[in-house]
Design an enzyme around this catalytic site. Structure first.
Site, mmCIF file in Angstrom:
data_model
loop_
_atom_site.group_PDB
_atom_site.id
_atom_site.type_symbol
_atom_site.label_atom_id
_atom_site.label_comp_id
_atom_site.label_asym_id
_atom_site.label_seq_id
_atom_site.Cartn_x
_atom_site.Cartn_y
_atom_site.Cartn_z
ATOM 1 N N ASP A 42 0.821 -1.216 0.000
ATOM 2 C CA ASP A 42 0.000 0.000 0.000
ATOM 3 C C ASP A 42 0.858 1.271 0.000
ATOM 4 O OD1 ASP A 42 0.764 -0.566 2.652
ATOM 5 O OD2 ASP A 42 -0.920 0.562 3.473
ATOM 6 N N HIS A 43 2.165 1.106 -0.197
ATOM 7 C CA HIS A 43 3.069 2.254 -0.357
ATOM 8 C C HIS A 43 3.832 2.189 -1.683
ATOM 9 C CE1 HIS A 43 2.728 3.802 3.837
ATOM 10 N NE2 HIS A 43 2.184 2.612 3.949
ATOM 11 N N ASP A 55 5.111 4.458 7.770
ATOM 12 C CA ASP A 55 4.251 3.803 8.769
ATOM 13 C C ASP A 55 4.996 3.591 10.082
ATOM 14 O OD1 ASP A 55 2.290 3.715 6.879
ATOM 15 O OD2 ASP A 55 2.274 1.525 6.642
ATOM 16 N N HIS A 115 -0.751 7.122 6.905
ATOM 17 C CA HIS A 115 -2.192 6.833 7.023
ATOM 18 C C HIS A 115 -2.943 7.880 7.830
ATOM 19 C CE1 HIS A 115 -2.166 2.660 5.432
ATOM 20 N NE2 HIS A 115 -0.920 2.649 5.895
HETATM 21 ZN ZN ZN Z 1 3.448 -0.418 6.216
#
Ligand code: ZN
Length: 255
Positions: A60-61, A133, A171
């Site tokens: 997701d990055h 993250d 996020h």
């Molecule tokens: Zn991550």
């Protein structure tokens, strides 16, 4: 000329970020959760993508990297310890390496814990840090590939940044993090102030970032595991900071 930052949402709750140097007109995407929102931001700003700086290998990055590289032929820079798991990498960086977007120069801070060797990107002249993250506003990432002790050491590295450093992360988890943080430090005035600020931003449909490292040091329980009051609040007076950090992180996983 100071850098310009453009922040926007990707997928569901991921942030996309563009960092633009007006002097050289170079523009970097910090992580690419997906290509389309990055391209929309490029169209809106009139900027051309020249660099992709990757914080860590999670899908997701990184999912949009290949599509953007094929279109813009941009340079992809990734943490050395994770490059094998990131597509289309041109250059790798390690702890302490400098990293540049045009004339804007930053420094890589390796912050293991969430993954094995993520790169937190600090641009001192711009007073900006991109923490991926590793650190969220009022929270931190799950400890997946590193140890709790490593993640606590990473928290200490980030806590050493100046208070006026603006924090960007991967996020939009801020309000959920605040709800959890109140279970640890319900009387923390900085936390209550951040809750009011975040509620207003969300009601206006705005992102809750950037925050400042000063706000995070005052209100983020994961940066405060060595405070006597925090240890006492989790029933661990006298325990090491890393042990208190681990307890808070485990509680957050179950919250
Ligand atoms: Zn991550």
């Amino acid at each position: 000329m100071p850098a310009t930052v453009r922040l926007f949402m990707c997928i569901k709750d991921n942030f996309g970020v563009l960092l633009h140097d007006p002097a050289t007109r170079r523009t970097a995407a910090i992580d690419v959760p997906e290509a389309a929102p990055v391209e929309a931001a490029l169209r809106e700003t009139g900027w051309t993508l020249t660099d992709i700086l990757v914080t860590h290998h999670h899908g997701d990055h990184t999912a949009g990297i290949e599509e953007l590289k094929a279109r813009y032929r941009c340079r992809v820079v990734a943490p050395d310890g994770e490059a094998a798991r990131i597509p289309a990498v041109d250059e790798t960086v390690k702890d302490g390496d400098s990293i540049s977007v045009g004339d804007i120069t930053g420094r890589v801070i390796e912050t293991p814990g969430h993954t094995a060797a993520p790169a937190t990107l600090h641009f001192p002249s711009e007073k900006i840090v991109f923490a991926g993250d590793t650190l969220f506003s009022i929270g931190c990432g799950r400890v997946i590939e590193g140890s709790m002790d490593e993640m606590w050491q990473s928290m200490l590295k980030l806590r050493s940044l100046p208070d006026d450093t603006r924090l960007y992360c991967g996020h939009e988890y801020t309000m959920a993090n605040i709800r959890f943080a109140k279970s640890i430090e319900p009387g923390n005035k900085a936390l209550i102030a951040r809750e009011q600020q975040v509620a207003k931003l969300l009601a206006e449909g705005k992102p809750t970032l950037p925050s400042t490292m000063g706000e995070e040091k005052a209100a983020n329980p994961f940066l405060r595991a060595d405070m006597a009051d925090v240890a006492k609040a989790v029933g661990m007076a006298g325990a090491t900071a890393a042990e208190v950090f681990a307890e808070i992180r485990v509680r957050k996983n179950k919250f």
